[in-house]
Design a protein around this motif. Structure first.
Motif, PDB file in Angstrom:
ATOM      1  N   TYR A  90      39.229 -11.230 -15.898  1.00 24.44           N
ATOM      2  CA  TYR A  90      39.169  -9.770 -15.877  1.00 24.44           C
ATOM      3  C   TYR A  90      37.730  -9.286 -15.892  1.00 24.44           C
ATOM      4  CZ  TYR A  90      38.285 -10.486 -20.839  1.00 24.44           C
ATOM      5  OH  TYR A  90      37.756 -10.916 -22.025  1.00 24.44           O
ATOM      6  N   LYS A 127      40.440  -4.197 -25.894  1.00 23.70           N
ATOM      7  CA  LYS A 127      41.750  -4.788 -25.655  1.00 23.70           C
ATOM      8  C   LYS A 127      42.324  -5.325 -26.968  1.00 23.70           C
ATOM      9  CE  LYS A 127      40.479  -7.823 -22.500  1.00 23.70           C
ATOM     10  NZ  LYS A 127      40.875  -8.742 -23.521  1.00 23.70           N
ATOM     11  N   CYS A 171      46.390  -8.924 -24.424  1.00 20.95           N
ATOM     12  CA  CYS A 171      46.103  -9.163 -23.017  1.00 20.95           C
ATOM     13  C   CYS A 171      46.644 -10.531 -22.607  1.00 20.95           C
ATOM     14  CB  CYS A 171      44.589  -9.117 -22.793  1.00 20.95           C
ATOM     15  SG  CYS A 171      44.058  -9.496 -21.126  1.00 20.95           S
ATOM     16  N   VAL A 188      49.282  -5.064 -21.346  1.00 18.15           N
ATOM     17  CA  VAL A 188      47.894  -4.930 -21.772  1.00 18.15           C
ATOM     18  C   VAL A 188      47.854  -3.746 -22.729  1.00 18.15           C
ATOM     19  CG1 VAL A 188      45.520  -4.475 -21.101  1.00 18.15           C
ATOM     20  CG2 VAL A 188      46.986  -5.823 -19.610  1.00 18.15           C
TER      21      VAL A 188
END
Length: 203
Positions: free
Chosen positions: A117, A130, A133, A151
């Motif tokens: 990511y 986050k 995830c 997420v």
């Protein structure tokens, strides 16, 4: 008569070899440690577009609203369909949000994939936190099989204290799924051969 003080000292070959071996192993260990240490540094600071990680919500919600865009990419050779449930949402800064991604194996073989990511713009990564995830976790899908993964995130309210980000009204969370080999993302060239560690692609 030769002065013993001026005579060259004889080294101990075994001791010298042991020291050199120790240095070599030390350098090897440092090189292996560099990758996780760099990854930890990026997660703590948001450096290089790496989102922050957290375990709980922000604790306060601001009136400021921002757009969060969700980008989904698949590396050549994986044969998956990968998409977010929504390409973009509006969020209040500090509010915890959940967005689902869906992965489907459209190939005729069982495939294991892993996602990396990135955040754009990079300076916004330090404020994108986050909580949950699916990135850097292997997922194996049989032909035609699908699964969904969430997420969970928020935008840190401290972004309001950074005057340089006053003009930033949107953040893009970008994922890329690669074929996985020994828990590491790998890419295929046009000939279909596996090439190296795909790493964390930058936007």
């Amino acid at each position: 008569m030769t002065d013993p003080v001026l005579q060259p000292r004889k080294g101990n070959p075994a001791r010298t070899a042991l020291i050199c071996t120790g240095i070599a192993f030390g350098m090897l260990g440092a090189s292996f440690a560099a990758v996780p240490l760099y990854d930890l540094f990026c997660k703590v600071t948001g450096f290089g577009g790496t989102p922050m990680t957290g375990t709980a919500g922000a604790g306060r919600i601001l009136d400021r609203t921002m757009s969060v865009r969700f980008d989904a990419n698949v590396a050549p050779g994986l044969g998956w369909k990968f998409e977010a449930e929504s390409p973009e949402i509006k969020v209040q800064v500090g509010a915890t949000q959940t967005v689902f991604y869906k992965m489907t194996n459209r190939s005729d073989r069982t495939v294991t994939g892993i996602a990396t990511y990135n955040i754009a713009p990079e300076k916004g990564a330090a404020y994108f936190v986050k909580i949950q995830c699916f990135c850097f976790t292997e997922h194996t899908l049989k032909p035609g099989e699908s699964f969904e993964a969430p997420v969970v995130f928020y935008i840190d309210p401290e972004i309001a204290d950074n005057r340089e980000l006053d003009g930033v009204h949107a953040i893009t969370l970008s994922y890329t799924y690669f074929a996985s080999k020994s828990g590491q993302p790998v890419a295929e060239d046009k000939a279909g051969s596996v090439k190296g560690d795909a790493g964390n692609p930058k936007l």
